[in-house]
Design a protein around this motif. Structure first.
Motif, PDB file in Angstrom:
ATOM      1  N   GLY A 242       0.783  -1.227   0.000  1.00  0.00           N
ATOM      2  CA  GLY A 242       0.000   0.000   0.000  1.00  0.00           C
ATOM      3  C   GLY A 242       0.812   1.272   0.000  1.00  0.00           C
ATOM      4  N   LEU A 243       2.095   1.198  -0.333  1.00  0.00           N
ATOM      5  CA  LEU A 243       2.959   2.375  -0.361  1.00  0.00           C
ATOM      6  C   LEU A 243       3.402   2.678  -1.782  1.00  0.00           C
ATOM      7  CD1 LEU A 243       5.285   1.513   2.666  1.00  0.00           C
ATOM      8  CD2 LEU A 243       3.421   3.175   2.658  1.00  0.00           C
ATOM      9  N   GLY A 244       3.709   3.953  -2.036  1.00  0.00           N
ATOM     10  CA  GLY A 244       4.360   4.295  -3.285  1.00  0.00           C
ATOM     11  C   GLY A 244       5.842   3.981  -3.192  1.00  0.00           C
ATOM     12  N   VAL A 245       6.564   4.229  -4.252  1.00  0.00           N
ATOM     13  CA  VAL A 245       7.993   3.936  -4.257  1.00  0.00           C
ATOM     14  C   VAL A 245       8.735   5.017  -5.032  1.00  0.00           C
ATOM     15  CG1 VAL A 245       7.795   2.455  -6.306  1.00  0.00           C
ATOM     16  CG2 VAL A 245       9.776   2.232  -4.797  1.00  0.00           C
ATOM     17  N   ILE A 246       9.897   5.394  -4.514  1.00  0.00           N
ATOM     18  CA  ILE A 246      10.815   6.286  -5.211  1.00  0.00           C
ATOM     19  C   ILE A 246      12.102   5.511  -5.439  1.00  0.00           C
ATOM     20  CG2 ILE A 246      12.141   8.422  -5.087  1.00  0.00           C
ATOM     21  CD1 ILE A 246       9.962   9.572  -3.322  1.00  0.00           C
ATOM     22  N   GLY A 247      12.427   5.255  -6.695  1.00  0.00           N
ATOM     23  CA  GLY A 247      13.649   4.540  -7.035  1.00  0.00           C
ATOM     24  C   GLY A 247      14.806   5.510  -7.180  1.00  0.00           C
ATOM     25  N   VAL A 248      15.906   5.227  -6.510  1.00  0.00           N
ATOM     26  CA  VAL A 248      17.060   6.120  -6.476  1.00  0.00           C
ATOM     27  C   VAL A 248      18.270   5.411  -7.066  1.00  0.00           C
ATOM     28  CG1 VAL A 248      18.577   7.497  -5.010  1.00  0.00           C
ATOM     29  CG2 VAL A 248      16.156   7.272  -4.429  1.00  0.00           C
ATOM     30  N   ASP A 249      18.954   6.102  -7.976  1.00  0.00           N
ATOM     31  CA  ASP A 249      20.192   5.590  -8.555  1.00  0.00           C
ATOM     32  C   ASP A 249      21.328   5.898  -7.580  1.00  0.00           C
ATOM     33  OD1 ASP A 249      22.500   5.049  -9.990  1.00  0.00           O
ATOM     34  OD2 ASP A 249      21.733   5.844 -11.864  1.00  0.00           O
ATOM     35  N   ALA A 250      21.762   4.898  -6.831  1.00  0.00           N
ATOM     36  CA  ALA A 250      22.763   5.116  -5.780  1.00  0.00           C
ATOM     37  C   ALA A 250      24.101   5.554  -6.360  1.00  0.00           C
ATOM     38  CB  ALA A 250      22.934   3.838  -4.956  1.00  0.00           C
ATOM     39  N   GLU A 251      24.487   4.985  -7.493  1.00  0.00           N
ATOM     40  CA  GLU A 251      25.776   5.339  -8.087  1.00  0.00           C
ATOM     41  C   GLU A 251      25.788   6.803  -8.514  1.00  0.00           C
ATOM     42  OE1 GLU A 251      26.100   2.530 -11.211  1.00  0.00           O
ATOM     43  OE2 GLU A 251      26.970   0.959  -9.932  1.00  0.00           O
ATOM     44  N   ARG A 252      24.699   7.256  -9.113  1.00  0.00           N
ATOM     45  CA  ARG A 252      24.596   8.647  -9.530  1.00  0.00           C
ATOM     46  C   ARG A 252      24.576   9.573  -8.318  1.00  0.00           C
ATOM     47  NH1 ARG A 252      25.635  12.747 -12.905  1.00  0.00           N
ATOM     48  NH2 ARG A 252      23.912  14.229 -13.078  1.00  0.00           N
ATOM     49  N   LEU A 253      23.827   9.190  -7.301  1.00  0.00           N
ATOM     50  CA  LEU A 253      23.731  10.025  -6.097  1.00  0.00           C
ATOM     51  C   LEU A 253      25.094  10.164  -5.428  1.00  0.00           C
ATOM     52  CD1 LEU A 253      21.994  11.538  -4.009  1.00  0.00           C
ATOM     53  CD2 LEU A 253      21.586   9.336  -2.880  1.00  0.00           C
ATOM     54  N   ALA A 254      25.816   9.056  -5.310  1.00  0.00           N
ATOM     55  CA  ALA A 254      27.106   9.090  -4.622  1.00  0.00           C
ATOM     56  C   ALA A 254      28.146   9.901  -5.375  1.00  0.00           C
ATOM     57  CB  ALA A 254      27.613   7.667  -4.405  1.00  0.00           C
ATOM     58  N   SER A 255      27.967  10.068  -6.685  1.00  0.00           N
ATOM     59  CA  SER A 255      28.962  10.781  -7.488  1.00  0.00           C
ATOM     60  C   SER A 255      28.800  12.297  -7.435  1.00  0.00           C
ATOM     61  CB  SER A 255      28.873  10.320  -8.952  1.00  0.00           C
ATOM     62  OG  SER A 255      27.647  10.743  -9.542  1.00  0.00           O
ATOM     63  N   LEU A 256      27.714  12.789  -6.866  1.00  0.00           N
ATOM     64  CA  LEU A 256      27.435  14.220  -6.865  1.00  0.00           C
ATOM     65  C   LEU A 256      27.948  14.874  -5.581  1.00  0.00           C
ATOM     66  CD1 LEU A 256      23.792  14.114  -8.267  1.00  0.00           C
ATOM     67  CD2 LEU A 256      25.887  14.596  -9.517  1.00  0.00           C
TER      68      LEU A 256
END
Length: 673
Positions: A242-256
């Motif tokens: 019953g929850l939505g989801v937000i998919g996060v690109d960990a590799e992209r996030l860690a590079s910023l």
């Protein structure tokens, strides 16, 4: 105006009434209420009035109102999702007011006694909510670890100022959400997955994960098996719970550089949407920053990766589960839904791509890419388009370690004995049906062995080993990756193994055929240890033996010296194909195939004589045919027998062979060219 906007303005109306009361109270104690420079300086009378006045809340006893007055409102959902108290909601309303109604800027400038400070300060917000400035409980709601701040719904600026004079600000994304705007934060573009993660197939592992999420588990690690999708598993579990989801690109996030700020924005987005966060892959990363950001917020976090969980990442032990590949039936359903009738009637998308290792999201993207290719050809989606779309999901990492070849030959181009062709077709069949045999029929052995298919092509140079690998790649609709030994073999101890590990790791996630040409150079026999060099050479071979067993892709080893390969390697191979030197009928067929139908040919070209007289392998025949074509093109005439004989003589010299009269017969004079 949206219903959410109207509801927010209604809540701000009660705040405005409190501000009216605050303004009235301020005027009663102002020694010079008509001063046009009020807020720009402090007069003696004003200071005296401040000394005489005991600072207190504007409406003593106000508890901040009922945040749940309208359970369907976004304020109420925020209160539930972020665990906000009624006081938190009132503090949020005080802070958001200038962003919704510009009059509040003037109100706050007046109440702050500073026309340049047009947002509520911490002290003003507490007093407007009926709390004394020294109230410990009220001040705690504005701490860095408090729900409002931790979830990113509210930020406190000017940390260098005393606490009570720090400015409260609501991020634009929070304001937009409260007004009914569901578009994600633009700063998160490229960090969160843009794919629609809804209605992804649910599996046994996602059902188990959904039960855990429903029971309040906040941290999960999903071990992503080859061919599976940790993101799809998490998305299906969130939807089922019953929850939505937000998919996060960990590799992209860690590079910023601004990764911590973006992580807080992700938390805020999840809180506002009532969603969980699926973040990965975390392979090669240390997700400490992500885990710390999510430590004290009521948002479930699912990390995924192909490796195991490292206990050093977090003091909180996660629930660990596995994501397994989709079944054939699930893939078929996914292809059918993704293509939505755009495929040709006679094409079975699932069967045409059964040998591709694709997760749920990769299938969707491959279907879209196939549709684009079909539109370019102004036709419906066929098998070629499907395989084009599937190949497009390959990561580019392997291309840095191996040379990518787009196959251009097929089975009709092969001129080989029937026994060799049978071995090649068996190798292709193993690659095509391994999901059925190893997955559904459970024929996979234990011991941590992979699902890979490996074959050995052995034979003299030019007998068709490399071309056969290309034909297998064509038949399967895959790309061919030729490993360059120059990028693998290293003189320093241990470096060769590291290079091979990078190749095998990248190849496991790529739908392609991996070709090790001259494989005996790295898959050679182990020898008796006489010195340190022998010992480390044996370590290298032992590593390769273990790594081949755990490989999940399709690999072909080609060698001219089969005897030099270690017997332990051959035991681990699925197929061994010996390529013999072609006999006379095959040589004639090769000459006919290499000269082709498009090359203009003189009537004196005697293919029977060429096949009978010259014992050449297919690669040498091909080289001679190309040379003859160049000679004819230079002379601006069709290919003549003299051109072919001259080309054969050149090939003989390259091979170090003599041009004997008994071989060249009446054409010996042309061999001297």
């Amino acid at each position: 105006m949206t219903a959410e906007g109207r509801h927010l303005l209604e809540r701000l109306a009660s705040l405005e009434e409190r501000i009216r009361a605050a303004v009235s109270a301020r005027r009663m104690t102002d020694p010079n209420p008509d001063d046009p420079f009020r807020g720009l300086y402090l007069s003696d009378a004003t200071v005296d009035a401040l000394l005489d006045d005991r600072r207190g809340p504007y409406e003593e006893g106000t508890d901040g109102g009922d945040a749940d007055a309208d359970p369907a409102s976004r304020l109420a959902r925020l209160a539930s999702g972020a665990r906000l108290s009624p006081l938190d909601i009132e503090l949020l309303l005080v802070a958001v007011a200038p962003d919704v109604d510009s009059r509040f800027e003037q109100f706050y400038g007046y109440l702050n006694d500073d026309v340049t400070r047009r947002r509520a300060t911490a002290g003003l917000a507490l007093r407007l909510c009926g709390r004394p400035e020294a109230d410990a409980e009220g001040r705690a709601r504005l701490d860095a670890g408090a729900p409002l701040v931790r979830s990113g719904l509210l930020t406190i600026d000017e940390p260098e100022r005393p606490f009570l004079s720090r400015t409260l600000r609501v991020p634009d994304r929070t304001v937009a959400h409260l007004l009914g705007d569901d578009r994600p934060d633009p700063d998160l573009a490229g960090v969160i997955f843009a794919d629609d993660l809804r209605a992804l197939p649910s599996t046994a592992d996602s059902a188990r994960l959904a039960r855990a999420l429903s029971n309040g588990i906040k941290l999960v690690y999903v071990h992503e098996r080859t061919g599976a999708s940790g993101l799809a598993c998490a998305a299906a579990a969130f939807e089922e719970s019953g929850l939505g989801v937000i998919g996060v690109d960990a590799e992209r996030l860690a590079s910023l550089q601004d990764a911590p700020a973006l992580a807080r924005a992700i938390v805020r987005e999840a809180v506002m949407r009532g969603a969980g966060v699926a973040c990965g892959p975390v392979d090669g990363l240390t997700p400490t920053m992500i885990l710390e950001t999510f430590a004290d917020v009521p948002v479930p976090l699912v990390l995924w990766g192909t490796g195991g969980w490292d206990p050093r990442w977090s003091q909180r032990p996660p629930l660990q589960c596995d994501a397994f590949p989709l079944s054939a039936a699930q893939r078929a359903t996914l292809w059918r839904d993704a293509l939505d009738g755009r495929v040709a009637p006679h094409v079975d998308a699932a069967a045409a791509t059964a040998h591709f290792v694709l997760g749920a999201l990769a299938v969707r993207r491959a279907a879209d890419a196939a549709d684009v290719a079909a539109r370019c050809d102004d036709t419906t989606v066929d098998i070629a388009h499907l395989r084009y779309g599937a190949r497009g999901q390959n990561a580019a990492g392997l291309e840095r370690l191996a040379r990518r070849v787009e196959p251009t030959v097929d089975w009709n181009d092969l001129v080989l004995p029937d026994t060799v062709l049978a071995g090649l077709r068996e190798l292709a069949a193993r690659a095509r049906h391994r999901d059925t045999v190893l997955g559904e029929w459970r024929m996979r052995p234990g011991g941590g062995r992979g699902r890979g298919v490996t074959g050995l092509f052995a034979g003299d140079s030019g007998t068709g080993k490399t071309m056969s690998a290309e034909v297998i790649a064509t038949g399967l609709g895959l790309d061919l990756y030729t490993v360059n030994l120059a990028t693998v073999v290293d003189k320093y101890i241990g470096e060769t193994e590291k290079n091979l590990e990078r190749i095998f790791t990248e190849a496991a996630g790529v739908n392609g055929v991996l070709l090790f040409d001259e494989a005996d150079a790295i898959f050679g026999k182990r020898s008796e240890v006489r010195d340190a060099h022998d010992r480390y050479a044996n370590v290298e071979s032992a590593y390769l033996l273990q790594r081949m067993e755990t490989f999940d892709g399709l690999a072909i080893l080609a060698t001219n010296l089969r005897a030099n390969l270690d017997e332990a390697f051959t035991r681990r191979l699925d197929i061994v194909v010996d390529f013999p030197v072609p006999d006379e009928p095959l040589r004639q067929a090769l000459w006919e195939r290499c000269l082709g139908n498009r090359v203009p040919r003189s009537h004196d070209v005697d293919l029977s004589f060429l096949a009978n007289s010259f014992e050449l392998a297919g690669g040498h025949i091909r080289s001679a045919a190309v040379t003859a074509a160049y000679l004819a093109a230079e002379a601006a005439r069709p290919v003549a027998m003299a051109d072919v004989i001259g080309a054969v003589a050149r090939e003989y010299r390259k091979l170090g062979r003599m041009c004997l009269p008994r071989e060249f017969g009446p054409y010996l004079e042309f061999a001297a060219v």
